[in-house]
Design a protein around this motif. Structure first.
Motif, PDB file in Angstrom:
ATOM      1  N   GLU A 186       0.693  -4.968   5.781  1.00 47.95           N
ATOM      2  CA  GLU A 186       1.122  -5.936   5.045  1.00 47.95           C
ATOM      3  C   GLU A 186       2.563  -5.836   5.369  1.00 47.95           C
ATOM      4  O   GLU A 186       3.052  -4.884   5.175  1.00 47.95           O
ATOM      5  CB  GLU A 186       0.947  -5.674   3.551  1.00 47.95           C
ATOM      6  N   THR A 187       3.218  -6.983   5.825  1.00 50.33           N
ATOM      7  CA  THR A 187       4.779  -6.946   5.913  1.00 50.33           C
ATOM      8  C   THR A 187       5.508  -7.899   5.323  1.00 50.33           C
ATOM      9  O   THR A 187       6.599  -7.900   5.307  1.00 50.33           O
ATOM     10  CB  THR A 187       4.721  -7.364   7.641  1.00 50.33           C
ATOM     11  N   ALA A 188       4.867  -8.492   4.226  1.00 49.65           N
ATOM     12  CA  ALA A 188       5.804  -9.306   3.156  1.00 49.65           C
ATOM     13  C   ALA A 188       6.563  -8.391   2.610  1.00 49.65           C
ATOM     14  O   ALA A 188       7.665  -8.731   1.861  1.00 49.65           O
ATOM     15  CB  ALA A 188       4.765 -10.044   2.232  1.00 49.65           C
ATOM     16  N   THR A 189       6.162  -7.102   2.130  1.00 50.03           N
ATOM     17  CA  THR A 189       7.034  -6.165   1.745  1.00 50.03           C
ATOM     18  C   THR A 189       7.221  -5.030   2.789  1.00 50.03           C
ATOM     19  O   THR A 189       6.628  -4.973   3.685  1.00 50.03           O
ATOM     20  CB  THR A 189       6.275  -5.463   0.182  1.00 50.03           C
ATOM     21  N   ARG A 190       8.295  -4.330   2.458  1.00 50.02           N
ATOM     22  CA  ARG A 190       8.624  -3.368   3.644  1.00 50.02           C
ATOM     23  C   ARG A 190       7.633  -2.407   3.687  1.00 50.02           C
ATOM     24  O   ARG A 190       7.386  -1.778   4.959  1.00 50.02           O
ATOM     25  CB  ARG A 190      10.013  -2.877   3.287  1.00 50.02           C
ATOM     26  N   ASN A 191       7.340  -1.849   2.733  1.00 46.69           N
ATOM     27  CA  ASN A 191       6.197  -0.932   2.509  1.00 46.69           C
ATOM     28  C   ASN A 191       5.111  -1.330   1.472  1.00 46.69           C
ATOM     29  O   ASN A 191       5.542  -2.237   0.707  1.00 46.69           O
ATOM     30  CB  ASN A 191       6.723   0.449   2.063  1.00 46.69           C
ATOM     31  N   THR A 192       4.051  -0.609   1.241  1.00 48.38           N
ATOM     32  CA  THR A 192       3.109  -0.763   0.203  1.00 48.38           C
ATOM     33  C   THR A 192       3.283   0.204  -0.834  1.00 48.38           C
ATOM     34  O   THR A 192       2.795   1.212  -0.523  1.00 48.38           O
ATOM     35  CB  THR A 192       1.653  -1.188   1.003  1.00 48.38           C
ATOM     36  N   PHE A 193       3.795  -0.384  -1.837  1.00 46.94           N
ATOM     37  CA  PHE A 193       3.899   0.489  -3.232  1.00 46.94           C
ATOM     38  C   PHE A 193       2.660   1.047  -3.451  1.00 46.94           C
ATOM     39  O   PHE A 193       2.074   0.372  -4.215  1.00 46.94           O
ATOM     40  CB  PHE A 193       4.895  -0.372  -4.285  1.00 46.94           C
ATOM     41  N   ASP A 194       2.465   2.181  -3.445  1.00 45.27           N
ATOM     42  CA  ASP A 194       0.999   2.837  -3.584  1.00 45.27           C
ATOM     43  C   ASP A 194       1.237   3.188  -5.054  1.00 45.27           C
ATOM     44  O   ASP A 194       1.170   4.579  -5.618  1.00 45.27           O
ATOM     45  CB  ASP A 194       0.508   4.086  -2.964  1.00 45.27           C
ATOM     46  N   VAL A 195       1.205   2.333  -6.177  1.00 42.68           N
ATOM     47  CA  VAL A 195       1.571   2.970  -7.402  1.00 42.68           C
ATOM     48  C   VAL A 195       0.352   3.643  -8.181  1.00 42.68           C
ATOM     49  O   VAL A 195       0.298   4.534  -9.055  1.00 42.68           O
ATOM     50  CB  VAL A 195       1.654   1.493  -8.346  1.00 42.68           C
ATOM     51  N   SER A 196      -0.932   3.367  -7.584  1.00 39.47           N
ATOM     52  CA  SER A 196      -2.113   4.189  -7.892  1.00 39.47           C
ATOM     53  C   SER A 196      -1.809   5.727  -7.755  1.00 39.47           C
ATOM     54  O   SER A 196      -2.421   6.712  -8.387  1.00 39.47           O
ATOM     55  CB  SER A 196      -3.301   3.899  -7.059  1.00 39.47           C
ATOM     56  N   ALA A 197      -0.959   5.996  -6.536  1.00 41.43           N
ATOM     57  CA  ALA A 197      -0.628   7.542  -6.231  1.00 41.43           C
ATOM     58  C   ALA A 197       0.030   8.049  -7.561  1.00 41.43           C
ATOM     59  O   ALA A 197       0.111   9.197  -7.853  1.00 41.43           O
ATOM     60  CB  ALA A 197       0.088   7.605  -5.078  1.00 41.43           C
ATOM     61  N   ILE A 198       0.886   7.306  -8.087  1.00 41.62           N
ATOM     62  CA  ILE A 198       1.645   7.890  -9.303  1.00 41.62           C
ATOM     63  C   ILE A 198       0.798   8.094 -10.415  1.00 41.62           C
ATOM     64  O   ILE A 198       0.760   9.180 -10.977  1.00 41.62           O
ATOM     65  CB  ILE A 198       2.885   6.874  -9.781  1.00 41.62           C
ATOM     66  N   ALA A 199      -0.058   7.065 -10.611  1.00 40.24           N
ATOM     67  CA  ALA A 199      -1.041   7.232 -11.780  1.00 40.24           C
ATOM     68  C   ALA A 199      -1.951   8.487 -11.643  1.00 40.24           C
ATOM     69  O   ALA A 199      -2.134   9.352 -12.703  1.00 40.24           O
ATOM     70  CB  ALA A 199      -1.779   6.085 -11.801  1.00 40.24           C
ATOM     71  N   LEU A 200      -2.474   8.682 -10.432  1.00 36.14           N
ATOM     72  CA  LEU A 200      -3.466   9.597 -10.052  1.00 36.14           C
ATOM     73  C   LEU A 200      -2.540  11.157 -10.231  1.00 36.14           C
ATOM     74  O   LEU A 200      -2.942  11.790 -10.809  1.00 36.14           O
ATOM     75  CB  LEU A 200      -3.886   9.551  -8.729  1.00 36.14           C
ATOM     76  N   LEU A 201      -1.185  11.087  -9.812  1.00 34.37           N
ATOM     77  CA  LEU A 201      -0.537  12.467  -9.601  1.00 34.37           C
ATOM     78  C   LEU A 201      -0.280  12.637 -10.971  1.00 34.37           C
ATOM     79  O   LEU A 201      -0.342  14.021 -11.534  1.00 34.37           O
ATOM     80  CB  LEU A 201       0.777  12.372  -8.757  1.00 34.37           C
ATOM     81  N   LYS A 202       0.071  11.700 -11.862  1.00 37.48           N
ATOM     82  CA  LYS A 202       0.387  12.219 -13.521  1.00 37.48           C
ATOM     83  C   LYS A 202      -0.725  12.663 -14.011  1.00 37.48           C
ATOM     84  O   LYS A 202      -0.895  13.444 -15.078  1.00 37.48           O
ATOM     85  CB  LYS A 202       0.852  11.022 -14.149  1.00 37.48           C
ATOM     86  N   GLN A 203      -2.089  12.527 -13.390  1.00 36.41           N
ATOM     87  CA  GLN A 203      -3.439  13.127 -14.108  1.00 36.41           C
ATOM     88  C   GLN A 203      -3.638  14.512 -13.589  1.00 36.41           C
ATOM     89  O   GLN A 203      -4.174  15.366 -14.134  1.00 36.41           O
ATOM     90  CB  GLN A 203      -4.486  12.102 -13.900  1.00 36.41           C
ATOM     91  N   ILE A 204      -3.451  14.623 -12.336  1.00 39.41           N
ATOM     92  CA  ILE A 204      -3.714  15.867 -11.597  1.00 39.41           C
ATOM     93  C   ILE A 204      -2.755  16.742 -11.610  1.00 39.41           C
ATOM     94  O   ILE A 204      -3.178  18.007 -11.305  1.00 39.41           O
ATOM     95  CB  ILE A 204      -4.572  15.547 -10.129  1.00 39.41           C
TER      96      ILE A 204
END
Lengths: 295, 295, 295, 295
Positions: A186-204
């Motif tokens: 996807e190039t409409a945004t500079r990168n793809t914000f992987d917000v699930s990674a934040i959510a997952l990291l806060k769990q584990i």
């Protein structure tokens, strides 16, 4: 699933939540990253001039930031771009700390620069391009300064945690993870914000995790909404690019907020942060928002 | 940037916000998608049995859902997996509507099935694998039913809007976009939830956008936090998989919430939805959360 | 590894090599795809005019092609682009077959069009966007015509083989796989040509595999070298876009070869094809190039 | 397209072909990389023992390799994995050079190690994880040794050339590019071998380009066919992992060839290399295979 996830991250046992392991809370000056407070780190992409830096520091402090960001060494992808002021930039950052009371986070790009950068900065940033530069990770770890570890562009969460583990292995428990978007089609945004990674990291994991909406979006119009999303994700803070005059910034102007934009973002975040605070209180300050309790 | 974005989406002028263009509000039974209300669509991946469907319908309605989801035709990637009950499944969905008062959204996979599915469903879902199946898009559009258009696994936002435009071109303005994650190198989550796409779409398009946290996460532990993130992103609703006994679900059990999990999620979403509501009121119901005003 | 791979493809047992299973050889007119001959399919992206098609057919036949490609129905991503001539295009293709003796491959995009397209075409092409359109796959399979199955933009090899298996399950063993590049972060080429997929498929599957260097590259300058690479990979043939005047092509002009370019490519391929032929003879025509014997 | 491509690579003018610019030919001991000869670099992933290294060196030399690869410092993604023998490993490599007459290529991971590694190695390898470690690139460049620059996992061709340009800017023209696969959604292979990148680079750049089929494939069964593909792509050589007993290799065993596998690969490559040689002669040794002339 928990088991599956833990297997996936088996190389990095020290960063995972366990029975006895408490949340990592990183003390910086007189406040903490990873505790109940949501910490905003703001400032220009590059340290350009004394005026630019001081004006930004004073402004973002008044708007609620606790940490000033600014690059003295720039990992510019083009060898012809501005490379940063180096030591002079570090000194400007130190003066900005004295004047504003903000803590300083700045990137270190070379193992040989670690002692010098550690002398001036409160937090050493390891940039995206160096997330798997193991020599630099070790040198930075051994400086004793807290480390802000940005995710690599193609790094899986497991890769990222392995780099965090390497810092812990070198005697430094103070690691702050920073999600800044991954590289996808996807190039409409500079990168793809992987917000699930934040959510997952806060769990584990017990490590603090912050979000960099500026690099994730690449366009300033999206930065405030991504900041609000970060609050909802359970992130511990933000790293945001702010510049007195983004149109004239020497780097990353398109994704930098101007002062008015930063003020508006901070103002609009307030009710979301209040809600986050109420939820944390309800949970007796264990660092997890309610949703995490479901798993 | 606005200009750049508009150029990027130049093939799809009809879906973009313009001076005179109002927010698309899709009427379904006695409520609306794309207005101020946040709409939850919930139910099992597949319609399995009368009991499973009725129990789920009654439960999710009491917890606040407005729409029942459930697949009568399943685009199972393996040709040996359960393919769905077909017409019998549609009839079960219709009975569930009668009993629960919920509206029905269900996937149509074949142009030849469009009339039959449109007879029973309130909203036709176009699945991820068919986002660029132009024959199906045209047939579904001409049914006159609102269309829930899921994003393709490798579809850019521009590709997605072109498919939406195609539906508009066939005389059907009632398109609801659904972000469900894109395919990237990260495998800790089933897909990479591109929440920036929702944020961006709310800025540039007048179409309603909802989030599917179940397919984005692939693990039920992450579903509630992704739902909360969706609220913060400005999304107009959710599509969530719920099953009376996820461990025994015929498909997608790992990402389905059980009833207690769904209740907990809806309960915990409440303060976030209240905040969303207050923000919308402050903006006089124009459908945009405050952050969007910065750009 | 063999075991691992076979587990990965366990949903698609019918397409894998086994003790008793012979190479699938697809008879088309008086020649075969998947036997020892390397088959070139060439022609315009879209059927535009009688003159364009006939000129191309006669030219590519003289240069060594055995099959004429040309789209009568075009899955144009923009709803405003040329959609193809439909039935009239199919009739032009049939006349081109009569005049040139070439077989015809053309895409079918709608299940309802299958009988019509099958009446005129020798091979039905399932396009990239429809690789997981299971209704279309079933309808095409049941036509009895050989199927050219292009890989989806984000389809894993396992996904692709599942779609092939579905065609076999519907009574049609004549599937030809076509690698045309996958969607990645790299934008210097239109897609990323996954040549390893061809190499891997020739080891594990008995189905013929061809390469589409035109869509993989997106730029005609790269087409000949990708064609040579395809020969070395063990592919059974090529699908190449050729147009009398690419600058004026109604679609995909940038990646189409002109007649002189096609002649040069075919001339330069000759020694590589001779070498391929000698290697196959040495292996007694079992369809595998020597390298595959190592595994 | 040429113009488009050149714009894309505008930050790296020094690596692009120009009117007066000749092909870069890197002299190593008594042979050249980037001239007409196809150079094979082979050896173990890690230097393990004197016996392992000497046996491999002697074997690959007899089979036609010119350069011995072997890691003394290992960028192991897990901090618990074997990290390499360091200086002792370098000394073993130097003894292997004396005994076998092969040149040595080995990775340098830390700027501080550059002088030491440069004392023992003929070519310094910059690994995938360090492609954008600009401090290391500069230090390595200034050593005066030729640099083997592996492509980053998520590096575009433009990013890769910027790193090459940085080496040139530091006074070192002897850069050899190495394609080793990029990270994508496909997991059947360890990485996705972007062979189009080799083909494109041979058209636009004067730098030598080699292929690493071992890391691209991740499975030894695919290595020989990827090597053959590399020959057809116009690559100037190979970097291949070979181990006396891959099942017992301390790292990367699954993708390493054993001695018999390497012999078979080299034997089977012969006719393809002969053909490559004849084509180069016909082109009067300008470094381009015929297909490149079409563009």
């Amino acid at each position: 699933m928990r088991e599956t996830w833990h297997e996936r991250f088996i190389d990095s046992p020290g960063v995972l939540k366990g029975a006895a392991r408490e949340q990592t809370i990183v003390r910086v000056l007189d406040f903490h990253v990873g505790g109940n407070e949501f910490i905003t780190m703001a400032g220009p992409c590059s340290v350009e001039t004394e005026f630019q830096l001081m004006a930004t520091a004073n402004h973002v402090r008044r708007a609620g930031a606790r940490i000033l960001r600014g690059g003295a060494f720039k990992p510019r992808s083009s060898p012809y771009a501005f490379q940063g002021h180096g030591l002079e930039g570090l000194k400007m950052l130190a003066r900005a700390r004295e004047e504003s009371g903000l803590a300083i986070v700045t990137e270190v790009m070379s193992e040989d620069d670690v002692p010098m950068v550690a002398e001036y900065a409160d937090i050493l940033q390891i940039g995206t391009r160096n997330m798997e530069n193991y020599s630099l990770l070790e040198a930075a770890a051994r400086s004793g300064r807290p480390i802000l570890l940005k995710r690599g562009m193609a790094a899986t969460i497991a890769d990222w945690l392995r780099s965090a583990q390497l810092i812990l292995n070198n005697g430094n428990p103070n690691v702050i993870l920073c999600e800044r978007g991954i590289r996808t089609f996807e190039t409409a945004t500079r990168n793809t914000f992987d917000v699930s990674a934040i959510a997952l990291l806060k769990q584990i994991s017990h490590l603090p995790v912050i979000a960099d909406p500026s690099h994730a979006a690449g366009h300033r119009e999206l930065v405030p909404v991504l900041a609000r999303i970060a609050v909802a994700s359970g992130a511990d803070g933000l790293l945001v690019e702010v510049h007195p005059n983004p149109e004239k910034a020497w780097s990353d102007g398109e994704q930098s907020l101007d002062f008015a934009g930063f003020d508006a973002m901070m103002y609009d975040l307030e009710p979301w942060l209040e809600l986050r605070g109420r939820e944390l209180e309800r949970r007796e300050g264990d660092g997890a928002l309610p949703m995490e309790a479901v798993g």
